[in-house]
Structure formats: structure tokens, C-alpha cells
Write an enzyme that holds these catalytic residues in place. Structure first.
Site, PDB file in Angstrom:
ATOM      1  N   CYS A  69       0.829  -1.211   0.000  1.00  0.00           N
ATOM      2  CA  CYS A  69       0.000   0.000   0.000  1.00  0.00           C
ATOM      3  C   CYS A  69       0.859   1.254   0.000  1.00  0.00           C
ATOM      4  CB  CYS A  69      -0.950   0.003   1.192  1.00  0.00           C
ATOM      5  SG  CYS A  69      -0.134  -0.018   2.808  1.00  0.00           S
ATOM      6  N   HIS A 324      -1.827   1.416   7.581  1.00  0.00           N
ATOM      7  CA  HIS A 324      -2.199   1.289   6.169  1.00  0.00           C
ATOM      8  C   HIS A 324      -2.188   2.674   5.540  1.00  0.00           C
ATOM      9  CE1 HIS A 324      -4.134  -0.312   2.609  1.00  0.00           C
ATOM     10  NE2 HIS A 324      -5.122   0.558   2.723  1.00  0.00           N
TER      11      HIS A 324
END
Length: 389
Positions: A69, A324
Site C-alpha cells: 500500500c 495502512h
């Protein structure tokens, strides 16, 4: 770590894009053109049309291939910066021997595939392999700002055209003058150049918040040196009280501001700590009132137009240990905001972007980490806005 995109929380937003595109394709000899977006800002010429993806503006998701990510948001921030891709596109890959370790070549090919993609998501296998060949462990979590600078340095080092490397550096380079003024009046000056500006954050007390402009003012405000940091003054040849600060020499077209939310472990804690303080930031940032170098003033250059428009926010969920990354980008094609969570893409608005200001009491909320601002050219500033801004 899978988080809901803004359109899952609001009605009327475009659905998530989850279709995978694993085909390998390229597009050559696309015509050049200059884009005028709805705000009337002139955009640099591009060999790529940016017409792929569901929104027909070039925005294509990138599949998460296991803790990638961070790489995905950094790639999107480069891909959706036409000032950057206009440099990358001028590489003559036909004259370059295929080298799986060459980052500029691998990035160019990935972006061409994103341009030509008939679907909404791409895999970045070749680029990930290239990073791995350059010593980057692609299947582990990285700091987005550190990775941004690492990839930028790979590009600068591996571009085979020196003039392109110089152009790329000038696109991001922040030129400052660091000074130390002794109580005796003597001033020592040296140049300090950055590819991003690291802005330290503090913990906000009682659910308070900080403003980006205040943080910048604090950065440029002269600070008293502690006794342990005092240096021998060349003027009086003594260690005396002194103040240290920065003045602006020149600012780039793309301004990278890092909100330094991560603090290294201390004597009481061995773990890196995340600072969740709320930080508000504007869509339009004016730096014309910040201190300018005296030598620049004496040369008669004066202060340039240092007005910037926000166009990308790299945001972080979670803690320093487990988190994230996602990214919000304002498309230069249609001047609309889009949210990208790996393969998931949706159109959002400024209110959604403002959720990344953060709330100190909500430690798992999304918080802005890297802000990318684009300088408004003097000729662009004279073009009337379609929105009346």
C-alpha cells in the site's frame, strides 16, 4: 488492513473499483496536447492523454500485493503529477538497453500500462521486482515519505540523461539558507537544500489542533540554541548565546510537506510512537510572507509568486507498528478529488479530504502524513477561475 472508502459512508458516490487487470500492454506515439482544466489553470504538455480508467481521466487503481500500500500511494502521487510525468515521458527507451534494475525505465513502463489499461486496476509486478533488485524489501511496511525520497533518489541517480535529472531535481528542490546569529552580531550562513520539508509535530493538549501555517511559521522562526548546541563563533571566537533559523532562497513547483507524525523511541519506550494530533491545512497555501534570504533580495530577484494549490494527500491509518496508507488526489484533468485505497478508487470531495486532519482522541482514524502542493504560475494566476476563486 482493509478500510472502507469514503463512498461506502456516503450516498451518491461512485462505487468501488475492484476489477483486476493483469494484461501487459503499452501505448506509443500518443499525440501531445495542453490541458485547460475547469479552474482555468494551464497544465504542462503531456504525451499521455490520461483517458483510461472508469472516470476517463487516467486514474487507475493498483493492486495490493502484500504490504505494498505504501508503494502504491507513492506511485500514484508521481503518476498523477503531470509536471513529473512530462519529464519521465521524454526518456527515449528505444535507446536504453532493457535493464530490470533501472527504476526510471520500470516506472515509465508501468505508467504506460496504466495509460493504456482497458480496466480499472493494474498490477505493478515489474516495478516491484525492480525495487527489489535495488535492495528494497517490497513485502514489508515502509514509511511513505522515506519511500518517496528513496524512489526519487533512484530516479535522479539512474536517469541516463543529465538534463532530465537536473530538471527533475529542480521540480522538487527546496532551497533554504540556514543561519546562526551570535549575540555579538556575527551571522554564519550556509545553504540547506531539501527535496521535502520535514515539519515536526507535537502532541495537542485537551483535544486541541494545529494549523499548517502555524507549523510552517514555527519552522522558520529563529530558535535559541541550547547551551549544548552552541558553537564557536567565528566573529568573537567565543561560545555565546545564538539563534538559528532558515530563510527561503527558492521554492519548487511541487512542494512536499511532511507532517512528521512518527517519533523514535525514547529512554522510556523502545517503540516508535505516532503523534495523532489534528492538523488543519488549506487548499490554497500562500508562502509569500515567509522570510526570504537577504542575498536573494540584494540580487533584486525579489519574492516570487509562492502561492500553492493542494493536489495530493498521503494519509496513514493505524499506529506506528501496524497501519495502512491511502491517497487523495485532485485530478488535473477535471479538478475533482479522488480517493485511492490500492485497487479501490472513488470520487470524493473536499469534505472527505478534510477527514485526514485527524482527531487526537481517535487514534485509528486516517491522518494526513504527506501534503503535495503545486505552485500557481504567474501566468496561471491571471487566468480567471471558472469557480470564481
Amino acid at each position: 488492513m482493509d478500510r472502507p472508502t469514503p463512498n461506502e459512508k456516503k450516498q451518491g458516490k461512485t462505487g468501488l473499483l475492484d476489477t483486476l487487470d493483469t494484461e501487459r500492454s503499452s501505448r506509443d506515439d500518443l499525440p501531445t496536447g495542453q490541458v485547460d482544466n475547469e479552474e482555468g489553470q494551464l497544465q504542462p504538455q503531456s504525451l499521455w492523454l490520461y483517458t483510461s480508467g472508469k472516470f476517463k481521466n487516467g486514474i487507475v487503481g493498483l493492486e495490493n500485493q502484500g504490504l505494498t500500500c505504501c508503494i502504491n500511494v507513492v506511485l500514484q502521487s508521481f503518476y498523477l503529477t503531470p509536471e513529473f510525468t512530462s519529464i519521465l515521458q521524454r526518456l527515449d527507451l528505444k535507446k536504453v538497453v532493457v535493464d530490470p534494475t533501472n527504476v526510471p525505465s520500470a516506472m515509465h513502463r508501468l505508467f504506460e500500462q496504466m495509460q493504456a489499461s482497458g480496466r480499472h486496476v493494474k498490477r505493478a509486478d515489474t516495478f516491484l521486482y525492480c525495487l527489489a533488485q535495488n535492495g528494497v524489501r517490497v513485502n514489508r511496511q515502509h514509511d511513505a515519505e522515506e519511500l518517496f525520497l528513496l524512489i526519487l533518489h533512484f530516479l535522479l541517480d539512474q536517469l541516463q540523461a543529465p538534463e532530465r535529472a537536473k530538471e527533475l531535481r529542480s521540480l522538487y528542490e527546496i532551497k533554504l539558507e540556514q543561519f546562526v546569529k551570535c549575540d555579538c552580531g556575527h551571522v554564519t550562513v550556509r545553504d540547506s537544500n531539501f527535496l521535502s520539508l520535514p515539519l515536526p509535530l507535537k502532541k495537542a493538549m485537551y483535544h486541541g489542533h494545529f494549523q499548517l501555517e502555524e507549523i510552517l511559521r514555527k519552522f522558520f522562526e529563529p530558535q535559541e540554541l541550547s547551551r549544548g548546541d552552541q558553537r564557536l563563533c567565528p566573529g568573537c571566537e567565543r561560545r555565546r548565546s545564538a539563534k538559528q533559523g532558515f530563510n527561503i532562497v527558492a521554492l519548487p513547483d511541487i512542494l512536499n510537506l511532511q507532517l512528521n507524525r512518527f517519533r523514535a523511541g525514547s529512554s522510556t519506550s523502545f517503540f516508535t510512537e505516532k503523534i495523532y494530533s489534528s492538523v488543519t491545512f488549506p487548499e490554497i497555501l500562500n508562502l509569500n510572507h515567509f522570510p526570504i534570504s537577504e542575498k536573494v533580495r540584494e540580487c533584486g530577484i525579489g519574492q516570487e509568486c509562492w502561492q500553492y494549490h493542494l493536489y495530493a494527500v498521503l494519509a496513514h491509518y493505524g499506529s506506528a507498528i501496524f497501519g495502512h496508507y491511502t491517497v487523495y488526489v485532485k485530478s488535473f484533468k477535471d479538478s475533482k478529488w479522488y480517493y485511492m485505497d490500492d485497487s479501490r478508487v472513488c470520487q470524493v470531495d473536499w469534505d472527505d479530504v478534510k477527514t485526514t486532519f485527524g482527531r487526537g482522541d481517535m487514534k485509528w482514524d486516517e491522518t494526513a502524513y504527506v501534503l503535495l502542493y503545486k505552485r500557481v504560475k504567474e501566468e496561471e494566476a491571471k487566468v480567471p477561475s471558472a469557480r470564481g476563486q
